[in-house]
Design a protein around this motif. Sequence first.
Motif, short mmCIF file in Angstrom:
data_model
loop_
_atom_site.label_atom_id
_atom_site.label_comp_id
_atom_site.label_asym_id
_atom_site.label_seq_id
_atom_site.Cartn_x
_atom_site.Cartn_y
_atom_site.Cartn_z
N ASP A 144 41.10 39.15 35.22
CA ASP A 144 40.89 38.08 34.24
C ASP A 144 42.19 37.33 33.95
O ASP A 144 42.19 36.11 33.82
CB ASP A 144 40.30 38.65 32.94
N LEU A 145 43.28 38.09 33.86
CA LEU A 145 44.58 37.46 33.59
C LEU A 145 44.97 36.50 34.71
O LEU A 145 45.43 35.39 34.47
CB LEU A 145 45.68 38.54 33.50
N LEU A 146 44.76 36.95 35.94
CA LEU A 146 45.16 36.12 37.09
C LEU A 146 44.28 34.87 37.18
O LEU A 146 44.77 33.77 37.47
CB LEU A 146 45.11 36.92 38.39
N VAL A 147 42.99 35.02 36.89
CA VAL A 147 42.09 33.87 36.90
C VAL A 147 42.54 32.85 35.86
O VAL A 147 42.61 31.65 36.11
CB VAL A 147 40.63 34.32 36.65
N GLU A 148 42.89 33.36 34.67
CA GLU A 148 43.33 32.47 33.60
C GLU A 148 44.67 31.81 33.96
O GLU A 148 44.87 30.62 33.72
CB GLU A 148 43.49 33.31 32.34
N TRP A 149 45.54 32.60 34.57
CA TRP A 149 46.86 32.09 34.96
C TRP A 149 46.72 30.95 35.96
O TRP A 149 47.49 29.99 35.95
CB TRP A 149 47.66 33.25 35.57
N MET A 150 45.71 31.03 36.81
CA MET A 150 45.48 30.01 37.83
C MET A 150 44.92 28.71 37.27
O MET A 150 44.85 27.71 37.98
CB MET A 150 44.53 30.53 38.91
N LEU A 164 34.25 30.03 37.33
CA LEU A 164 32.93 30.13 37.99
C LEU A 164 33.07 30.84 39.35
O LEU A 164 32.22 31.64 39.73
CB LEU A 164 32.31 28.74 38.16
N SER A 165 34.16 30.55 40.04
CA SER A 165 34.40 31.19 41.33
C SER A 165 34.48 32.70 41.17
O SER A 165 33.95 33.46 41.98
CB SER A 165 35.71 30.71 41.95
N VAL A 221 32.82 33.65 44.68
CA VAL A 221 32.95 32.70 45.79
C VAL A 221 34.32 32.03 45.70
O VAL A 221 35.01 32.15 44.69
CB VAL A 221 31.84 31.61 45.76
N SER A 222 34.71 31.33 46.75
CA SER A 222 36.03 30.69 46.74
C SER A 222 35.97 29.39 45.95
O SER A 222 34.90 28.82 45.76
CB SER A 222 36.47 30.40 48.17
N ILE A 223 37.14 28.91 45.52
CA ILE A 223 37.15 27.64 44.79
C ILE A 223 36.81 26.48 45.71
O ILE A 223 36.46 25.40 45.24
CB ILE A 223 38.49 27.34 44.07
N ILE A 224 36.88 26.69 47.00
CA ILE A 224 36.50 25.63 47.94
C ILE A 224 35.00 25.35 47.76
O ILE A 224 34.57 24.20 47.71
CB ILE A 224 36.83 26.03 49.39
N THR A 225 34.23 26.41 47.63
CA THR A 225 32.79 26.29 47.42
C THR A 225 32.48 25.67 46.06
O THR A 225 31.69 24.73 45.96
CB THR A 225 32.15 27.69 47.52
N THR A 226 33.10 26.20 45.01
CA THR A 226 32.81 25.72 43.65
C THR A 226 33.23 24.26 43.47
O THR A 226 32.52 23.49 42.83
CB THR A 226 33.56 26.58 42.61
N ARG A 227 34.36 23.92 44.06
CA ARG A 227 34.84 22.55 43.97
C ARG A 227 33.82 21.59 44.58
O ARG A 227 33.51 20.55 44.02
CB ARG A 227 36.17 22.45 44.73
#
Lengths: 283, 133
Positions: A170-176, B44-45, B50-56
């Motif tokens: 969760d931290l890494l997702v938020e960081w991104m 959402l990814s 799924v990858s952000i390529i898909t979600t984007r």
Amino acid sequence: MDYAVTMSNVHKKVDEFQLESIDLKIEKGTISALIGKNGSGKSTLLKMVINLMKTDSGDIRLLGQFVLGDDESWKMHVAYLPQKPPMIVPFTGYEMKNLISQWYPTWDEPLFRKIVSLFGIDLSRKYSKLSPGAQQQLNLALVIARNAQVLILDEPTAHLDIPSKQILNDLLVEWMEKEDRTIILATHQVEEIRKLADYLVVLKDGRIFGQFEKEELIEMYKRYWFSQPLDFPAVPGEQERGEGSLTTNLPNEAEEYLRNENIDWTNVQTLELNEILAILLAK
Amino acid sequence: MELPIQLSKDSREPIYFQIEEQIKALIASGQLSAGTLLPSIRSLSKDLEVSIITTRRVYQNLEQQGFVRSTQGKGSFVAEIEEGLKQEVKVATVRLAFETAIETAFRHDYSTKQVEKIFSDLIKDYEDKGKGQ
């Protein structure tokens, strides 16, 4: 395309082991998982990206800047978590934080405190007195809070328990969420790859076997089930054959072959990511 | 916010298409009302693995088709959509569900007649249970 890291034609020999002709481009804003068996050179490759290990030949750039050059300003833009702490640390968590935070203008104190509280790290204890899990939590807090544009993590979930792994994801997702940040992580954890990775970079026999977008890789592998015995030769892309089933990474060609041979399959399935990785790495 | 999206990896429909259709259905049915902030591409990814390529790609398509509007730095919001478009999505969603079922039946060598029989039997079951309308 804007790249966080590029490696071209990189060679490196360490004792008996060597990395050969490494060509790799890591897009900004993405998370790439570096995957390979034990001893496949993942850590060596990551260390070369930040010039902790010199390449024998080839060109490596971080945010466009040559890492072997005299100008080392790129070092401010990359944060690296090694697989093993490089030395015995005689400090407490507080002391380590004070040391590290003053070196980096991008240090994010509120983020550091948040990570410390999420993991429940006791900063007053000596690093050496912490459990391996707590040491890793502290290492992660120190490396993430630097807010470097490129974050390189070598086995970040090593020693972490299940809740801590989830907190880290969760931290890494938020960081991104912030623009143009990039993560490269070496990992054996399928769960992490599922939740985090956009791209999978597969390292095998000292070479980059492939760089795959996650869904592209999953859609590549199919398992077909048959009601009749499998007494026909290997189909295109065949990877595995079991009792009544076979797996291919060329499903379109395999289907065409089966149709031409008038062989009916009863069912077709996508593989789980862990099965795909096991096939990819075993062969 | 987590979206109630169910992906079928064994479906013939590509993953991006499944996500796109399900978000449209959530919007058309009113489960996601106009102005609702959608999850970020990255979150959402993670939820859908799924990858952000898909979600984007999903968000771009939804924006092009007028289901979503994105504001730089603020995120993607559910757009106000016309009744006609809502109807279209409803029809498409139901048709897609039937198509998947028919495809499964044909894969198991059912004839058209048999598929019709299954369908009418199921409808009858529903009516008997008082669920049909």
